[in-house]
Design an enzyme around this catalytic site. Structure first.
Site, short mmCIF file in Angstrom:
data_model
loop_
_atom_site.label_atom_id
_atom_site.label_comp_id
_atom_site.label_asym_id
_atom_site.label_seq_id
_atom_site.Cartn_x
_atom_site.Cartn_y
_atom_site.Cartn_z
N LYS A 61 -1.57 24.16 19.35
CA LYS A 61 -1.35 25.61 19.43
C LYS A 61 -0.40 26.01 20.55
O LYS A 61 -0.27 25.32 21.55
CB LYS A 61 -2.69 26.29 19.71
CG LYS A 61 -3.68 26.17 18.58
CD LYS A 61 -4.94 26.88 18.98
CE LYS A 61 -5.93 26.92 17.82
NZ LYS A 61 -7.16 27.60 18.23
N GLY B 110 -5.21 17.63 33.53
CA GLY B 110 -5.04 19.01 34.00
C GLY B 110 -3.95 19.16 35.06
O GLY B 110 -3.16 20.11 35.03
P1 AMP Z 1 -2.87 19.32 22.08
O1 AMP Z 1 -4.20 18.92 22.67
O2 AMP Z 1 -2.53 20.74 22.21
O3 AMP Z 1 -1.76 18.39 22.55
O4 AMP Z 1 -3.01 19.12 20.50
C1 AMP Z 1 -3.25 17.88 19.92
C2 AMP Z 1 -3.85 18.10 18.58
O5 AMP Z 1 -2.94 18.80 17.76
C3 AMP Z 1 -4.16 16.80 17.86
O6 AMP Z 1 -5.54 16.73 17.70
C4 AMP Z 1 -3.44 16.93 16.53
O7 AMP Z 1 -4.22 16.49 15.45
C5 AMP Z 1 -3.22 18.42 16.41
N1 AMP Z 1 -2.09 18.74 15.53
C6 AMP Z 1 -0.82 18.37 15.66
N2 AMP Z 1 -0.07 18.82 14.64
C7 AMP Z 1 -0.90 19.51 13.83
C8 AMP Z 1 -0.71 20.24 12.62
N3 AMP Z 1 0.49 20.32 12.03
N4 AMP Z 1 -1.78 20.84 12.09
C9 AMP Z 1 -2.98 20.75 12.70
N5 AMP Z 1 -3.22 20.09 13.84
C10 AMP Z 1 -2.20 19.48 14.41
#
Ligand code: AMP
Length: 398
Positions: free
Chosen positions: A198, A378
């Site tokens: 996100k 973090g």
């Molecule tokens: P973050 O912790 O913000 O780096 O997000 C990592 C997470 O984003 C991982 O668990 C991925 O599975 C998820 N992710 C990456 N691309 C997508 C996507 N296109 N749709 C849903 N989840 C995603």
């Protein structure tokens, strides 16, 4: 970059040296299950002991609520430290007061002592001056080797630096040097990969990176919000509709500053978010109303890889797709492999860290060829956001 003091400047012979480490390691039934953090701390401990310091280890461990709790004792961790460095490590069941003072008084030059969990005192997190004084009474010099705890101004991570001569340990030094090379004084062109789920939670990070890098490469779920802002259909994809205007502002700001934002041009879509769900590659104009974007497509991969070949520095946070489930790991794996190869060939400085990134790059088999992987979580993210880290600021030569 302001220089910080390292062990090269420290006179430690016969001195009592308080060393703040991050010994917050994973354990199961009182046994340490992953010694990575201890291995990273080992060079600082052995160097100090070899230089004739009386080495006193300080760390937090877990989140004890009300004072001492046996399950949060550092005693088993002290044993693991001893095993990793192959030297005896004594243990004191308190980090301040008579017990700690008596254990410190017994030390000879070259000896190593681990004190009990600093978070057994609430004053640690409050950075109370009286508690800092009690800790400071145990040492002549303070070494901070816990970058991963440097975003917190606690007594042992920051307070001590006001009372004792302060130096960065070797792993703190390695982290600061690697991060400096990536963002403060990078070889240009420099790009950042920002992927993951996100945009919310990464707004400060995007803002700071946009100021500092030449190219922003957006991947993962967060790219969907940018695609929606560009008027593309995203079907049932993860998309933060309320942040579409924010995504547009980021793009406008980049355009005004003459910076490039690289978005996916094609995507791997499926109707279900599960391993091996039937999937297909479509252009970003062709995502159907019941489809979800779960990875970047082959043209996007090619696009990013050819961009990497032109770059000198790459910073990486977040995966390109839902890398935990096959085959939606392809984008992350292939781009990571290309970055790792360029890095191994000395053509690209690659620095990565934060959240799931370390897991994603390990999964891709690329992590060991990256120039530097931060496991700091973090603290790494706050640094990417451009925030001053109290445990680092205190080490800077004013
Ligand atoms: P973050 O912790 O913000 O780096 O997000 C990592 C997470 O984003 C991982 O668990 C991925 O599975 C998820 N992710 C990456 N691309 C997508 C996507 N296109 N749709 C849903 N989840 C995603």
């Amino acid at each position: 970059m302001t220089a910080f003091r390292t062990l090269d400047q420290a006179d430690v012979k016969d001195k009592r040296v308080l060393v703040r480490l991050d010994l917050n390691v994973p354990t199961e039934n009182g046994k340490v299950t992953d010694v990575t953090r201890i291995e990273r701390a080992a060079p600082t401990i052995t160097e100090l002991a070899d230089k004739g310091a009386k080495v006193i280890l300080l760390s937090h461990f877990g989140r004890p609520k009300e004072g001492p709790e046996p399950k949060f004792s550092l005693e088993p961790v002290a044993k693991a430290v001893s095993e990793v460095i192959g030297r005896p490590v004594a243990f004191a069941s308190d980090c301040v007061g008579e017990v700690a003072e008596a254990a410190v008084a017994k030390l000879a030059p070259g000896d190593i002592l681990c004190l009990e969990n600093t978070r057994f005192y609430k004053d640690e997190e409050k950075n109370t001056p009286a508690f800092v004084d009690k800790l400071a009474a145990l040492g002549d010099v303070w070494v901070n080797d816990a970058f991963s705890a440097a975003h917190r101004a606690h007594a042992s991570t920051e307070g001590l630096g006001h009372k004792l001569p302060a130096y960065a340990g070797r792993s703190m030094q390695a982290e600061l040097e690697a991060l400096g090379k990536a963002l403060e004084q990078p070889k240009r062109p420099v790009a950042a990969v920002v992927g993951g789920a996100k945009i919310s939670g990464k707004l400060d990070l995007l803002g700071n990176l946009l100021d500092k890098v030449d190219v922003l490469i957006i991947g993962g779920g967060m790219a969907n919000t940018f695609l929606a802002a560009a008027g593309k259909p995203v079907g049932k994809s993860l998309c933060e509709t309320d942040l579409i205007p924010t995504a547009q502002e980021i793009v406008d700001k980049a355009n005004r500053a003459g910076k490039q934002i690289l978005l996916p041009v094609d995507a791997v879509v499926a109707e279900k978010f599960e391993a091996n769900a039937p999937s297909k590659v479509v252009g970003v104009d062709e995502v159907g109303p019941t489809e979800m974007i779960l990875d970047v497509g082959p043209r996007s991969i090619e696009h990013v890889v050819s961009e990497l070949e032109r770059l000198k520095t790459l910073l990486w946070n977040g995966p390109f797709g839902a890398f935990e489930i096959a085959p939606f790991d392809t984008g992350t794996v292939e781009i990571a492999e290309a970055a790792a190869e360029l890095s191994a060939a000395g053509k690209l400085v690659t620095v990565a860290g934060g959240g799931d990134t370390v897991a994603a790059l390990n999964h891709a088999g690329a992590a060991d060829r990256f120039t530097y992987i931060s496991t700091a979580g973090g603290a790494f993210l706050e640094w990417l956001e451009g925030k001053a880290l109290p445990g680092v600021e205190i080490l800077k030569v004013k």
